[in-house]
Design a protein around this motif. Sequence first.
Motif, mmCIF file in Angstrom:
data_model
loop_
_atom_site.group_PDB
_atom_site.id
_atom_site.type_symbol
_atom_site.label_atom_id
_atom_site.label_comp_id
_atom_site.label_asym_id
_atom_site.label_seq_id
_atom_site.Cartn_x
_atom_site.Cartn_y
_atom_site.Cartn_z
ATOM 1 N N ARG A 1 1.022 -1.345 -0.178
ATOM 2 C CA ARG A 1 0.211 -0.042 0.047
ATOM 3 C C ARG A 1 0.980 1.063 -0.045
ATOM 4 N N PRO A 2 1.746 1.322 0.803
ATOM 5 C CA PRO A 2 2.538 2.452 0.983
ATOM 6 C C PRO A 2 3.450 2.623 -0.511
ATOM 7 N N LEU A 3 3.869 1.644 -1.024
ATOM 8 C CA LEU A 3 4.411 1.764 -2.411
ATOM 9 C C LEU A 3 3.514 2.466 -3.572
ATOM 10 N N MET A 4 2.178 1.882 -3.449
ATOM 11 C CA MET A 4 1.153 2.134 -4.593
ATOM 12 C C MET A 4 0.838 3.333 -4.334
ATOM 13 N N LYS A 5 0.835 4.010 -3.009
ATOM 14 C CA LYS A 5 0.223 5.304 -2.777
ATOM 15 C C LYS A 5 1.325 6.330 -3.175
ATOM 16 N N TYR A 6 2.535 6.011 -3.190
ATOM 17 C CA TYR A 6 3.572 6.711 -3.680
ATOM 18 C C TYR A 6 3.921 6.688 -5.208
ATOM 19 N N PHE A 7 3.420 5.571 -5.723
ATOM 20 C CA PHE A 7 3.750 5.296 -7.188
ATOM 21 C C PHE A 7 2.572 5.654 -8.055
ATOM 22 N N LEU A 8 1.340 5.249 -7.607
ATOM 23 C CA LEU A 8 0.150 5.451 -8.807
ATOM 24 C C LEU A 8 -0.178 6.738 -9.174
ATOM 25 N N PRO A 9 0.066 7.742 -8.339
ATOM 26 C CA PRO A 9 -0.099 8.936 -8.688
ATOM 27 C C PRO A 9 0.863 9.588 -9.899
ATOM 28 N N LYS A 10 2.051 8.742 -10.013
ATOM 29 C CA LYS A 10 3.026 9.087 -11.032
ATOM 30 C C LYS A 10 2.885 8.460 -12.406
ATOM 31 N N LEU A 11 1.917 7.687 -12.338
ATOM 32 C CA LEU A 11 1.798 6.942 -13.780
ATOM 33 C C LEU A 11 0.805 7.847 -14.751
ATOM 34 N N PRO A 12 1.406 7.592 -15.980
ATOM 35 C CA PRO A 12 0.625 8.173 -17.164
ATOM 36 C C PRO A 12 -0.884 7.690 -17.192
ATOM 37 N N ALA A 13 -1.739 8.548 -17.481
ATOM 38 C CA ALA A 13 -3.218 8.303 -17.727
ATOM 39 C C ALA A 13 -3.720 7.244 -18.462
ATOM 40 N N GLU A 14 -2.704 6.785 -19.575
ATOM 41 C CA GLU A 14 -2.982 6.004 -20.493
ATOM 42 C C GLU A 14 -2.868 4.476 -20.052
ATOM 43 N N ILE A 15 -2.274 4.521 -18.835
ATOM 44 C CA ILE A 15 -1.894 3.140 -18.178
ATOM 45 C C ILE A 15 -3.317 2.537 -17.364
ATOM 46 N N THR A 16 -3.782 1.686 -18.051
ATOM 47 C CA THR A 16 -5.048 1.244 -17.396
ATOM 48 C C THR A 16 -5.251 -0.318 -17.026
ATOM 49 N N LYS A 17 -4.232 -0.985 -17.078
ATOM 50 C CA LYS A 17 -3.916 -2.185 -16.552
ATOM 51 C C LYS A 17 -2.552 -2.744 -15.889
ATOM 52 N N HIS A 18 -2.441 -3.748 -15.123
ATOM 53 C CA HIS A 18 -1.111 -4.135 -14.704
ATOM 54 C C HIS A 18 -1.056 -5.509 -15.124
ATOM 55 N N GLN A 19 0.135 -6.087 -15.050
ATOM 56 C CA GLN A 19 0.705 -7.247 -15.373
ATOM 57 C C GLN A 19 1.649 -7.874 -14.701
ATOM 58 N N SER A 20 1.944 -9.120 -14.255
ATOM 59 C CA SER A 20 2.761 -9.664 -13.540
ATOM 60 C C SER A 20 2.997 -11.347 -14.093
ATOM 61 N N TYR A 21 4.251 -11.676 -13.970
ATOM 62 C CA TYR A 21 4.378 -13.166 -13.943
ATOM 63 C C TYR A 21 4.999 -13.275 -12.794
ATOM 64 N N ILE A 22 4.213 -14.526 -12.108
ATOM 65 C CA ILE A 22 4.599 -14.827 -10.963
ATOM 66 C C ILE A 22 5.049 -16.592 -11.057
ATOM 67 N N ASN A 23 6.140 -17.017 -10.322
ATOM 68 C CA ASN A 23 6.498 -18.391 -10.346
ATOM 69 C C ASN A 23 5.562 -19.094 -9.629
ATOM 70 N N LYS A 24 5.139 -20.291 -10.150
ATOM 71 C CA LYS A 24 3.844 -21.239 -9.529
ATOM 72 C C LYS A 24 4.227 -21.507 -8.160
ATOM 73 N N ASN A 25 5.376 -21.460 -7.680
ATOM 74 C CA ASN A 25 5.664 -21.913 -6.229
ATOM 75 C C ASN A 25 5.772 -20.652 -5.415
ATOM 76 N N ASN A 26 5.394 -19.483 -5.887
ATOM 77 C CA ASN A 26 5.395 -18.196 -5.136
ATOM 78 C C ASN A 26 3.967 -18.130 -4.839
ATOM 79 N N LEU A 27 3.494 -18.896 -3.893
ATOM 80 C CA LEU A 27 1.802 -18.661 -3.302
ATOM 81 C C LEU A 27 1.773 -17.354 -2.552
#
Length: 171
Positions: free
Chosen positions: A106-132
């Motif tokens: 939450r602290p990171l996203m509160k810091y980071f999200l206001p800095k994103l350009p308006a055209e960014i509408t989705k996020h994507q991640s690749y997570i190792n299957k063992n990283n529950l």
Amino acid sequence: MVNEKISVLSFYPMNPEDFSLYAQDLFAILWFNMNEIDPSGCTFEEDFAVWFDYNKNDTERKTILFIDEAIDRIVGYFQYRLTDNTLGLDDIQILPDYQGKGLVYRPLMKYFLPKLPAEITKHQSYINKNNLRSAAILEKLGAKIVGETPSGKSLCYEGSIADLKNWTNLK
């Protein structure tokens, strides 16, 4: 060990030119965490050489350092990239003593999200299957599995920036 007085981490964008300066510290955090999830069987030095070679010239990936000011130490980092309308959440790594204490997402996203350009509408991640743990966090952020890597070792998650903002503002 986490300083008992710490309640907040500071976030600092890393200059890309400083990658070599911080690479060993960043990789040490990643290596420790990944050895708990999916060890490579290689030495730190072998894995570092591969990781460093892969990352040293990546001009699209940006890095935000997590600093525990009380001990003046890097305790984690966030690597991301922006392409078209997508925020690629490439890597969020933090030392184990700082995990699960509400100091990062939450602290990171509160810091980071206001800095994103308006055209960014989705996020994507690749997570190792063992990283529950990371999979559970992404699901809390509203992300859903949309595929997997060709190797079958990682799952691809996608979610909306709107859902991420809503989650960030819950507390």
